[in-house]
Design a protein around this motif. Structure first.
Motif, PDB file in Angstrom:
ATOM      1  N   SER A 154     -30.825 -38.327 -30.404  1.00 34.89           N
ATOM      2  CA  SER A 154     -31.374 -39.673 -30.237  1.00 34.89           C
ATOM      3  C   SER A 154     -32.652 -39.662 -29.404  1.00 34.89           C
ATOM      4  CB  SER A 154     -30.341 -40.608 -29.603  1.00 34.89           C
ATOM      5  OG  SER A 154     -29.976 -40.153 -28.309  1.00 34.89           O
ATOM      6  N   ASP A 156     -30.991 -43.201 -34.601  1.00 37.81           N
ATOM      7  CA  ASP A 156     -30.055 -44.193 -34.066  1.00 37.81           C
ATOM      8  C   ASP A 156     -28.729 -43.521 -33.709  1.00 37.81           C
ATOM      9  OD1 ASP A 156     -29.269 -47.198 -33.857  1.00 37.81           O
ATOM     10  OD2 ASP A 156     -27.680 -46.294 -35.065  1.00 37.81           O
ATOM     11  N   LYS A 157     -28.206 -43.825 -32.520  1.00 36.68           N
ATOM     12  CA  LYS A 157     -26.963 -43.204 -32.057  1.00 36.68           C
ATOM     13  C   LYS A 157     -25.800 -43.492 -33.000  1.00 36.68           C
ATOM     14  CE  LYS A 157     -28.110 -43.134 -27.120  1.00 36.68           C
ATOM     15  NZ  LYS A 157     -27.755 -43.632 -25.782  1.00 36.68           N
ATOM     16  N   ASN A 158     -25.765 -44.707 -33.528  1.00 38.14           N
ATOM     17  CA  ASN A 158     -24.681 -45.080 -34.436  1.00 38.14           C
ATOM     18  C   ASN A 158     -24.673 -44.178 -35.671  1.00 38.14           C
ATOM     19  OD1 ASN A 158     -22.584 -46.992 -34.230  1.00 38.14           O
ATOM     20  ND2 ASN A 158     -23.436 -48.130 -35.941  1.00 38.14           N
ATOM     21  N   THR A 193     -29.713 -46.061 -41.377  1.00 32.86           N
ATOM     22  CA  THR A 193     -28.787 -47.117 -40.985  1.00 32.86           C
ATOM     23  C   THR A 193     -29.134 -48.433 -41.657  1.00 32.86           C
ATOM     24  OG1 THR A 193     -30.164 -47.587 -39.066  1.00 32.86           O
ATOM     25  CG2 THR A 193     -28.337 -46.065 -38.753  1.00 32.86           C
ATOM     26  N   THR A 252     -26.710 -52.187 -37.967  1.00 28.81           N
ATOM     27  CA  THR A 252     -26.703 -51.291 -36.825  1.00 28.81           C
ATOM     28  C   THR A 252     -27.712 -51.699 -35.765  1.00 28.81           C
ATOM     29  OG1 THR A 252     -28.244 -49.779 -37.915  1.00 28.81           O
ATOM     30  CG2 THR A 252     -25.891 -49.341 -38.208  1.00 28.81           C
ATOM     31  N   THR A 253     -28.617 -52.617 -36.098  1.00 27.77           N
ATOM     32  CA  THR A 253     -29.517 -53.125 -35.064  1.00 27.77           C
ATOM     33  C   THR A 253     -28.781 -54.083 -34.138  1.00 27.77           C
ATOM     34  OG1 THR A 253     -30.253 -54.981 -36.444  1.00 27.77           O
ATOM     35  CG2 THR A 253     -31.493 -52.915 -36.604  1.00 27.77           C
ATOM     36  N   TYR A 291     -25.650 -53.439 -32.942  1.00 27.89           N
ATOM     37  CA  TYR A 291     -24.766 -52.687 -32.054  1.00 27.89           C
ATOM     38  C   TYR A 291     -24.996 -51.194 -32.295  1.00 27.89           C
ATOM     39  CZ  TYR A 291     -22.029 -52.103 -36.301  1.00 27.89           C
ATOM     40  OH  TYR A 291     -21.652 -51.799 -37.584  1.00 27.89           O
ATOM     41  N   SER A 292     -24.574 -50.400 -31.336  1.00 23.35           N
ATOM     42  CA  SER A 292     -24.601 -48.948 -31.530  1.00 23.35           C
ATOM     43  C   SER A 292     -23.415 -48.346 -30.785  1.00 23.35           C
ATOM     44  CB  SER A 292     -25.913 -48.334 -31.028  1.00 23.35           C
ATOM     45  OG  SER A 292     -26.087 -48.587 -29.650  1.00 23.35           O
ATOM     46  N   PHE A 344     -18.995 -49.626 -27.879  1.00 21.38           N
ATOM     47  CA  PHE A 344     -20.250 -50.055 -28.488  1.00 21.38           C
ATOM     48  C   PHE A 344     -21.147 -50.728 -27.464  1.00 21.38           C
ATOM     49  CE2 PHE A 344     -17.201 -50.043 -31.997  1.00 21.38           C
ATOM     50  CZ  PHE A 344     -17.911 -49.347 -32.976  1.00 21.38           C
TER      51      PHE A 344
END
Length: 300
Positions: free
Chosen positions: A33, A39-41, A78, A82-83, A85-86, A97
């Motif tokens: 990341s 993105d971490k998710n 993503t 996903t914007t 939450y991650s 999260f």
């Protein structure tokens, strides 16, 4: 062949990264990341699908790496959800999260998709939130991945086995607020508003809010506070700080329009930034993270 390459470009990217000295002893998610703008998710999802290789071997855990280790990861692009939450931590029992502002944790009267629905649609599972934060507050939320452990996780939170740390920005010089503050809290459910008192009144409950850090900015007459939320009642931080004379910037309910209009904040400047283990007993230690989970505020 051309179609396959086009599909690859549309759906995701292949990343190859060699761990250097500054990344040593960091985990996979943190390395990718911070160095690859991923993105971490999406990284957590790749781990779950075993789309990550370390030195040629597939892994599913967010392990710590050493200098010279080679990461190969296929990361799906993503989606727009996903914007909102991650994922910042995951094990067999819980997933934590970082929720963005403006997203309700559960369904409410505004008929917007809740965090619960967004997550369960993406993960194709039934994960349950173990506590809540306000729609317009951002930050950390613990979800249970296994219903058999949901009540135990809630019990651990209620027993304060984690210190819940918040960051916020308030109006005025609030450096004198450092310390523990007690008051009495009454919730008016019909108005969705709470009232704070110096003395106990009928149906009121005690609240305890600790201010651990305060940094004053004279340029705009605001103070950045770090809060240890000792009790966790509805709107506690927002209402208690307003009662103490320092409302949170952007708070339309407990702040003032005159002050809020001077700042370009869409939501109240309040973020749940850290969960710090606090004498977790052996009964809970095997399924709860026994390390600090933290994020930085992303005020809007």
């Amino acid at each position: 062949m051309f179609f396959n390459r086009l599909l690859f470009l549309i759906l995701g990217v292949m990343i190859k990264y060699i761990v250097n000295k500054k990344d040593e002893n960091k985990n996979i998610v943190r390395i990718l990341s911070s160095n690859c703008n991923v993105d971490k998710n999406a990284i957590y999802k790749a781990l779950r699908k075993k789309d990550v290789k370390i030195n040629g071997k597939r892994v599913s855990e967010n392990i710590t790496l050493n200098q010279g280790d080679v990461i190969e990861a296929y990361i799906f692009i993503t989606n727009e959800n996903t914007t909102k939450y991650s994922a910042v931590f995951e094990n067999e029992y819980v997933i934590i999260f970082n929720k963005m502002q403006g997203v309700p944790v559960v369904d409410d009267s505004n008929n917007e998709k809740s965090l619960v629905k967004l997550i369960n649609e993406e993960y194709k599972s039934v994960y349950e939130p173990c506590h809540r934060i306000d729609r317009n507050t951002g930050g950390l939320i613990i979800f249970s991945k296994n219903r058999n452990y949901t009540d135990l996780i809630k019990e651990a939170i209620n027993n304060r086995f984690y210190k819940k740390i918040y960051n916020c920005i308030v109006w005025g010089n609030a450096e004198n607020l450092i310390g523990v503050h007690k008051a009495w809290h009454f919730k008016d459910g019909e108005k969705n508003r709470v009232y704070i008192y110096d003395v106990k009144k009928k149906y009121s409950k005690e609240i305890i809010t600790e201010v651990t850090k305060a940094v004053y900015n004279p340029a705009n007459n605001t103070t950045s506070l770090e809060i240890n939320l000792i009790t966790g009642r509805t709107h506690q931080i927002r209402a208690h700080l307003a009662f103490l004379g320092h409302s949170i910037i952007g708070d339309g309910k407990y702040g003032t329009n005159d002050i809020n209009s001077r700042f370009n904040k869409k939501y109240q400047a309040l973020w749940s930034c850290a969960l710090i283990p606090n004498n977790i007993t052996e009964e809970y230690a095997f399924f709860l993270p026994n390390k600090i989970i933290s994020v930085q505020p992303e005020y809007e």
